[in-house]
Design a protein around this motif. Structure first.
Motif, short mmCIF file in Angstrom:
data_model
loop_
_atom_site.label_atom_id
_atom_site.label_comp_id
_atom_site.label_asym_id
_atom_site.label_seq_id
_atom_site.Cartn_x
_atom_site.Cartn_y
_atom_site.Cartn_z
N UNK A 95 15.28 77.92 1.07
CA UNK A 95 15.71 77.57 2.42
C UNK A 95 14.48 77.09 3.22
N UNK A 96 14.57 75.92 3.80
CA UNK A 96 13.43 75.38 4.55
C UNK A 96 13.25 76.08 5.90
N UNK A 97 12.05 76.00 6.42
CA UNK A 97 11.72 76.69 7.66
C UNK A 97 12.49 76.20 8.86
N UNK A 98 12.85 74.91 8.86
CA UNK A 98 13.57 74.34 9.99
C UNK A 98 14.96 74.96 10.15
N UNK A 99 15.58 75.29 9.02
CA UNK A 99 16.96 75.79 9.04
C UNK A 99 17.09 77.30 8.87
N UNK A 100 15.99 77.97 8.55
CA UNK A 100 16.08 79.39 8.21
C UNK A 100 16.70 80.22 9.33
N UNK A 101 16.34 79.91 10.57
CA UNK A 101 16.84 80.69 11.71
C UNK A 101 18.34 80.55 11.92
N UNK A 102 18.92 79.44 11.42
CA UNK A 102 20.33 79.17 11.67
C UNK A 102 21.26 79.72 10.60
N UNK A 103 20.72 80.30 9.54
CA UNK A 103 21.55 80.84 8.46
C UNK A 103 22.29 82.10 8.92
N UNK A 104 23.61 82.10 8.67
CA UNK A 104 24.45 83.23 9.08
C UNK A 104 25.39 83.63 7.95
N UNK A 105 25.86 84.88 7.99
CA UNK A 105 26.86 85.32 7.04
C UNK A 105 28.20 84.65 7.36
N UNK A 106 29.07 84.60 6.34
CA UNK A 106 30.36 83.94 6.53
C UNK A 106 31.30 84.76 7.40
N UNK A 107 31.98 84.05 8.31
CA UNK A 107 32.98 84.67 9.18
C UNK A 107 34.25 83.83 9.12
N UNK A 108 35.29 84.38 8.51
CA UNK A 108 36.53 83.64 8.35
C UNK A 108 37.20 83.34 9.69
N UNK A 109 37.16 84.28 10.62
CA UNK A 109 37.81 84.08 11.92
C UNK A 109 37.12 82.96 12.70
N UNK A 110 35.80 82.92 12.65
CA UNK A 110 35.07 81.85 13.34
C UNK A 110 35.29 80.52 12.65
N UNK A 111 35.39 80.56 11.33
CA UNK A 111 35.67 79.34 10.55
C UNK A 111 37.01 78.74 10.98
#
Length: 206
Positions: free
Chosen positions: A1-17
């Motif tokens: 995972x690159x540094x630019x995107x690392x902060x934006x990684x989140x666990x999956x949420x079906x309700x938000x999806x």
């Protein structure tokens, strides 16, 4: 995972999806605001919007097929097995929801402003359109379905198409009008009338 995107990684949420799905389809309905135009214009903007949808959908799918990138939820232990079994886990780049949402928002904002430049509804439609598109994009990150760069690229693609298609139609219309005026002008010049005290002459140059 690159540094630019690392902060934006989140666990999956079906309700938000699911919520992001609803918001995306809502933004795709925004051009219905053009029903306020005259009926003679319905076919024009319907064709333009159909072209925009098909172009955006086609390009984003081609990019997804050509770029292998695992979604953020793949970097966490509790992975959504349903998504993995469907084979959608490697289609992170670019965000289709973001591209379609921004395409709908941009198309609605641009064309409504062209049809109704002095309307009191112009600003609310623009703000409302981009608010919906922005929320859709944000929720794609929160749902763990995309990195920040995915939604950024998707938003850029949708914006370009949302403006580009109606703009090209506008340019084409201007060119056709100039050509038609030139043809009419040439025809007028080929027919001339001469008035004398005893007669009227009509000269046609073929």
């Amino acid at each position: 995972m690159n540094g630019f995107d690392r902060w934006s990684a989140q666990k999956y949420s079906k309700s938000v999806d699911i919520t992001s799905d609803i918001l995306m389809f809502s933004t795709l309905c925004l051009p219905l605001s053009l029903l306020a135009t005259e009926r003679s214009e319905y076919l024009t903007w319907t064709v333009m919007y159909t072209e925009s949808v098909l172009l955006c959908f086609g390009i984003k799918d081609l990019i997804k097929l050509g770029v292998y990138r695992e979604r953020p939820y793949m970097y966490f232990e509790d992975k959504p097995m349903e998504q993995i079994e469907e084979g959608d886990y490697c289609n992170s780049f670019l965000s289709g929801h973001s591209s379609m949402s921004f395409m709908g928002a941009t198309f609605a904002s641009y064309t409504f402003s062209k049809y109704f430049p002095d309307s009191k509804w112009k600003l609310p439609i623009i703000l409302g359109s981009y608010t919906l598109a922005g929320l859709t994009t944000t929720l794609r990150v929160v749902a763990g379905c995309h990195f920040f760069s995915d939604v950024l690229a998707g938003a850029a693609l949708g914006t370009v198409i949302g403006i580009g298609v109606p703009f090209l139609h506008e340019i084409n219309s201007i060119i056709n009008n100039k050509i038609n005026k030139k043809i009419v002008s040439d025809k007028i010049e080929q027919v001339s009338f001469n008035l004398s005290p005893t007669s009227i002459y009509c000269v046609i140059n073929l």
